[in-house]
Scaffold this active site. Sequence first.
Site, PDB file in Angstrom:
ATOM      1  N   ASP A  75     -32.208  16.299   5.158  1.00 24.00           N
ATOM      2  CA  ASP A  75     -32.437  14.985   6.313  1.00 24.00           C
ATOM      3  C   ASP A  75     -32.246  15.443   7.823  1.00 24.00           C
ATOM      4  O   ASP A  75     -32.959  14.801   8.532  1.00 24.00           O
ATOM      5  CB  ASP A  75     -31.893  13.825   5.811  1.00 24.00           C
ATOM      6  CG  ASP A  75     -30.347  13.795   5.875  1.00 24.00           C
ATOM      7  OD1 ASP A  75     -29.850  14.986   5.183  1.00 24.00           O
ATOM      8  OD2 ASP A  75     -29.391  13.007   6.164  1.00 24.00           O
ATOM      9  N   TYR A 110     -28.016  23.404  12.844  1.00 25.15           N
ATOM     10  CA  TYR A 110     -28.161  23.631  11.482  1.00 25.15           C
ATOM     11  C   TYR A 110     -29.563  22.980  11.071  1.00 25.15           C
ATOM     12  O   TYR A 110     -30.367  23.489  10.330  1.00 25.15           O
ATOM     13  CB  TYR A 110     -27.082  22.578  10.725  1.00 25.15           C
ATOM     14  CG  TYR A 110     -27.362  22.250   9.365  1.00 25.15           C
ATOM     15  CD1 TYR A 110     -27.018  23.245   8.363  1.00 25.15           C
ATOM     16  CD2 TYR A 110     -27.701  20.875   8.909  1.00 25.15           C
ATOM     17  CE1 TYR A 110     -27.236  23.135   6.976  1.00 25.15           C
ATOM     18  CE2 TYR A 110     -27.823  20.730   7.738  1.00 25.15           C
ATOM     19  CZ  TYR A 110     -27.661  21.832   6.498  1.00 25.15           C
ATOM     20  OH  TYR A 110     -27.997  21.433   5.302  1.00 25.15           O
TER      21      TYR A 110
HETATM   22  N1  LIG Z   1     -24.217  19.147   1.186  1.00 24.70           N
HETATM   23  C1  LIG Z   1     -24.922  18.242   1.756  1.00 24.70           C
HETATM   24  O1  LIG Z   1     -24.400  17.346   2.174  1.00 24.70           O
HETATM   25  C2  LIG Z   1     -26.418  18.605   1.916  1.00 24.70           C
HETATM   26  C3  LIG Z   1     -27.094  17.480   2.408  1.00 24.70           C
HETATM   27  C4  LIG Z   1     -28.369  17.877   2.593  1.00 24.70           C
HETATM   28  C5  LIG Z   1     -29.026  19.156   2.140  1.00 24.70           C
HETATM   29  N2  LIG Z   1     -28.313  20.008   1.649  1.00 24.70           N
HETATM   30  C6  LIG Z   1     -28.992  21.126   1.211  1.00 24.70           C
HETATM   31  O2  LIG Z   1     -28.438  21.559  -0.332  1.00 24.70           O
HETATM   32  C7  LIG Z   1     -28.594  22.694  -0.376  1.00 24.70           C
HETATM   33  C8  LIG Z   1     -27.389  23.269  -1.301  1.00 24.70           C
HETATM   34  O3  LIG Z   1     -26.231  22.920  -0.555  1.00 24.70           O
HETATM   35  P1  LIG Z   1     -24.606  22.518  -1.178  1.00 24.70           P
HETATM   36  O4  LIG Z   1     -24.257  21.191  -0.848  1.00 24.70           O
HETATM   37  O5  LIG Z   1     -25.005  23.143  -2.550  1.00 24.70           O
HETATM   38  O6  LIG Z   1     -23.931  23.925  -0.164  1.00 24.70           O
HETATM   39  P2  LIG Z   1     -22.651  24.814  -0.533  1.00 24.70           P
HETATM   40  O7  LIG Z   1     -21.983  24.128  -1.584  1.00 24.70           O
HETATM   41  O8  LIG Z   1     -22.321  24.957   0.558  1.00 24.70           O
HETATM   42  O9  LIG Z   1     -23.639  25.989  -1.054  1.00 24.70           O
HETATM   43  C9  LIG Z   1     -24.233  26.875  -0.562  1.00 24.70           C
HETATM   44  C10 LIG Z   1     -23.943  28.292  -1.259  1.00 24.70           C
HETATM   45  O10 LIG Z   1     -24.996  29.142  -0.752  1.00 24.70           O
HETATM   46  C11 LIG Z   1     -23.960  30.347  -0.507  1.00 24.70           C
HETATM   47  N3  LIG Z   1     -24.405  31.249   0.476  1.00 24.70           N
HETATM   48  C12 LIG Z   1     -24.048  31.066   2.235  1.00 24.70           C
HETATM   49  N4  LIG Z   1     -24.462  32.397   2.487  1.00 24.70           N
HETATM   50  C13 LIG Z   1     -25.292  32.877   1.603  1.00 24.70           C
HETATM   51  C14 LIG Z   1     -26.071  34.220   1.480  1.00 24.70           C
HETATM   52  N5  LIG Z   1     -26.328  34.895   2.788  1.00 24.70           N
HETATM   53  N6  LIG Z   1     -26.753  34.802   0.551  1.00 24.70           N
HETATM   54  C15 LIG Z   1     -26.672  33.898  -0.681  1.00 24.70           C
HETATM   55  N7  LIG Z   1     -25.835  32.874  -0.746  1.00 24.70           N
HETATM   56  C16 LIG Z   1     -25.341  32.288   0.523  1.00 24.70           C
HETATM   57  C17 LIG Z   1     -22.746  29.984  -0.245  1.00 24.70           C
HETATM   58  O11 LIG Z   1     -21.711  30.905  -0.412  1.00 24.70           O
HETATM   59  P3  LIG Z   1     -20.215  30.712   0.301  1.00 24.70           P
HETATM   60  O12 LIG Z   1     -19.758  29.398  -0.066  1.00 24.70           O
HETATM   61  O13 LIG Z   1     -19.434  31.899  -0.442  1.00 24.70           O
HETATM   62  O14 LIG Z   1     -20.624  30.913   1.700  1.00 24.70           O
HETATM   63  C18 LIG Z   1     -22.616  28.566  -1.110  1.00 24.70           C
HETATM   64  O15 LIG Z   1     -22.233  28.949  -2.483  1.00 24.70           O
HETATM   65  C19 LIG Z   1     -28.481  23.529   0.753  1.00 24.70           C
HETATM   66  O16 LIG Z   1     -30.016  24.054   1.248  1.00 24.70           O
HETATM   67  C20 LIG Z   1     -28.423  22.566   2.062  1.00 24.70           C
HETATM   68  O17 LIG Z   1     -28.797  22.792   3.131  1.00 24.70           O
HETATM   69  C21 LIG Z   1     -26.905  19.701   1.413  1.00 24.70           C
END
Ligand SMILES: NC(=O)c1ccc[n+]([C@@H]2O[C@H](COP(=O)([O-])OP(=O)(O)OC[C@H]3O[C@@H](n4cnc5c(N)ncnc54)[C@H](OP(=O)(O)O)[C@@H]3O)[C@@H](O)[C@H]2O)c1
Length: 281
Positions: free
Chosen positions: A100, A123
């Site tokens: 969002d 971001y």
């Molecule tokens: N969390 C929210 O509130 C939210 C809201 C809206 C959208 N999203 C979207 O939802 C999706 C999933 O997010 P999430 O909440 O699951 O985030 P998350 O828990 O931070 O998971 C992201 C994962 O990506 C890994 N990562 C980072 N850099 C990388 C790289 N170069 N190559 C491969 N993996 C890499 C991270 O590893 P490390 O931890 O080791 O860095 C982490 O395991 C993302 O696209 C995010 O933008 C999240």
Amino acid sequence: MRWVVTGAAGMLGREVVDLLRGNGSEVVARSRADLDVVDPRACRDAVAGADVVVNCAAATAVDAAESDEAGAFAVNATGPRNLAVAAAAAGARLVQVSTDYVFDGRAVAPYRVDDPTGPLSAYGRTKLAGEWAAASADAGALVVRTSWLYGEHGGCFPKTVVRLGRARGALSVVDDQLGQPTWAADVARVLRDLVLAGAPAGTYHATAGGRTSWWEFAGAVLASAGLGDVVLTPVGSAQYPTAAPRPACSVLDTGRLGEVGVTAPGPWRERWERAAVAVLA
Ligand SMILES: NC(=O)c1ccc[n+]([C@@H]2O[C@H](COP(=O)([O-])OP(=O)(O)OC[C@H]3O[C@@H](n4cnc5c(N)ncnc54)[C@H](OP(=O)(O)O)[C@@H]3O)[C@@H](O)[C@H]2O)c1
């Protein structure tokens, strides 16, 4: 159907892997340690033989991205580009997860999938670039925006609220940012269902229904944790400055899911009450 899930150790990635495995699908889970999405050759190797690639990898530290936009861009934009190129070459379909925060939050009505974007933060800019990269390199790509995620795996807002509520007995939480707290398990289900439905390429919104503030959500979390006696004070964002500006109202319209036969997650409070025991365990 062979699925490759990137960012598989993250909050959403783990939900996607668990859901697909629970359904008996063939899933290759790639955490950051197995696959750095910034590396195009590694992406090509990882995606070979896949039917679907679900990209849950992202640089999600919103405030940190303000001081390292190039680093965030590499993961959030170059990463999807690499995966989309690899998916197109392999005849696979990329599912790119977005946010969002691609919107400026000034709208009154919920954002529709084709409303103009206008990210306020580094971001948000890098995630928007990731959407474009995915769609331009893989004609079949699905871009799925979600918001305010919480889940069992890793840190999230509800866990922080409970920890601080217990420790301090009083919390101040912003009440002038409106959005949709969304259970990562619900998003995983929508991602799977979009693919299984053969949804047309393009952008979809996958969030819980309704809208709330962080302050109201914190109240629901504390109630679920039996911490209703914690003093919860609403404050304005101006009293809680962060490096990255947040959209004031980033409510997303999920209507396009229904148009392709996919059920949207239910109302945010109902979904939270369903999720709370697992998330706060
Ligand atoms: N969390 C929210 O509130 C939210 C809201 C809206 C959208 N999203 C979207 O939802 C999706 C999933 O997010 P999430 O909440 O699951 O985030 P998350 O828990 O931070 O998971 C992201 C994962 O990506 C890994 N990562 C980072 N850099 C990388 C790289 N170069 N190559 C491969 N993996 C890499 C991270 O590893 P490390 O931890 O080791 O860095 C982490 O395991 C993302 O696209 C995010 O933008 C999240």
